[in-house]
Design an enzyme around this catalytic site. Sequence first.
Site, PDB file in Angstrom:
ATOM      1  N   HIS A 173     -20.226   7.788 -10.839  1.00 41.63           N
ATOM      2  CA  HIS A 173     -20.268   8.995 -10.020  1.00 41.63           C
ATOM      3  C   HIS A 173     -19.876  10.265 -10.788  1.00 41.63           C
ATOM      4  O   HIS A 173     -20.661  11.206 -10.929  1.00 41.63           O
ATOM      5  CB  HIS A 173     -19.319   8.849  -8.820  1.00 41.63           C
ATOM      6  CG  HIS A 173     -19.511   7.626  -8.002  1.00 41.63           C
ATOM      7  ND1 HIS A 173     -20.527   7.492  -7.084  1.00 41.63           N
ATOM      8  CD2 HIS A 173     -18.803   6.466  -7.944  1.00 41.63           C
ATOM      9  CE1 HIS A 173     -20.439   6.308  -6.494  1.00 41.63           C
ATOM     10  NE2 HIS A 173     -19.394   5.667  -7.001  1.00 41.63           N
ATOM     11  N   ASP A 174     -18.625  10.303 -11.245  1.00 42.25           N
ATOM     12  CA  ASP A 174     -18.048  11.564 -11.724  1.00 42.25           C
ATOM     13  C   ASP A 174     -18.709  12.142 -12.975  1.00 42.25           C
ATOM     14  O   ASP A 174     -18.844  13.368 -13.084  1.00 42.25           O
ATOM     15  CB  ASP A 174     -16.538  11.396 -11.937  1.00 42.25           C
ATOM     16  CG  ASP A 174     -15.813  11.083 -10.638  1.00 42.25           C
ATOM     17  OD1 ASP A 174     -16.378  11.360  -9.562  1.00 42.25           O
ATOM     18  OD2 ASP A 174     -14.688  10.565 -10.685  1.00 42.25           O
TER      19      ASP A 174
END
Length: 311
Positions: free
Chosen positions: A240-241
Amino acid sequence: MALPILLDCDPGHDDAIAIVLALASPELDVKAITSSAGNQTPEKTLRNVLRMLTLLNRTDIPVASGAVKPLMRDLIIADNVHGESGLDGPALPEPTFAPQNCTAVELMAKTLRESAEPVTIVSTGPQTNVALLLNSHPELHSKIARIVIMGGAMGLGNWTPAAEFNIYVDPEAAEIVFQSGIPVVMAGLDVTHKAQIHVEDTERFRAIGNPVSTIVAELLDFFLEYHKDEKWGFVGAPLHDPCTIAWLLKPELFTTVERWVGVETQGKYTQGMTVVDYYYLTGNKPNATVMVDVDRQGFVDLLAERLKFYA
């Protein structure tokens, strides 16, 4: 000239890899890193920032600890995803330096004040620290170029059926960010669930053979285990990040749309949902650039290329 950024994060395996990617990229100038509570407790996420910067030999970067709980709610953590330490898996070094003797908001404000040009805030955890900054320092809004967040989704949740974890932890803070008038870029689950790292990608990173690429592979080994649960239907683990950092480095890897986004703070079933006005039904002017697709192979290639920086 390198783009000045402030990184607010809650490490967390994918946050740690976002730090690795940012600090391997000469296009970015990481001015400071602040920690938020989320993936683990505030003490642990702060320690994990310090451990990662010790590993990367970047103890020159100022670090500060953020809010210990959301604006109006009790803290929820994702220890089932990230383990007891928040970065379970590899043997990370103990921190060799201390955080600044100030709060995250104070460090953010100082960084913005001292910057000759507007700073991009990258926030990969709950939006609590960023919202506190915006509320307490309206005079500094003009010093923020944009806010790039990992959070939300157009149509699905990963913590509740409607809500993504980071937004669910502090929906009031996220709503402040989206309605601030500052340009927001949203990397939600629509794109991050496509940014999956497969087992063979992890082996590719491991084969690069430097201490940092080895640690990244070990972080991914742990992260992949959680995402093997059949309910997700994943081939690998969604990273995600790092999508936030990858977008800054290579926006051409991502497909985006300009839309209005609001955050549901009250709903019985939808608390923490990011409501994306995809068909312009509200008449509200777009307030966010929303990522909707990613070139997965290009994303993996970018990570592999930047991991060689640590040789």
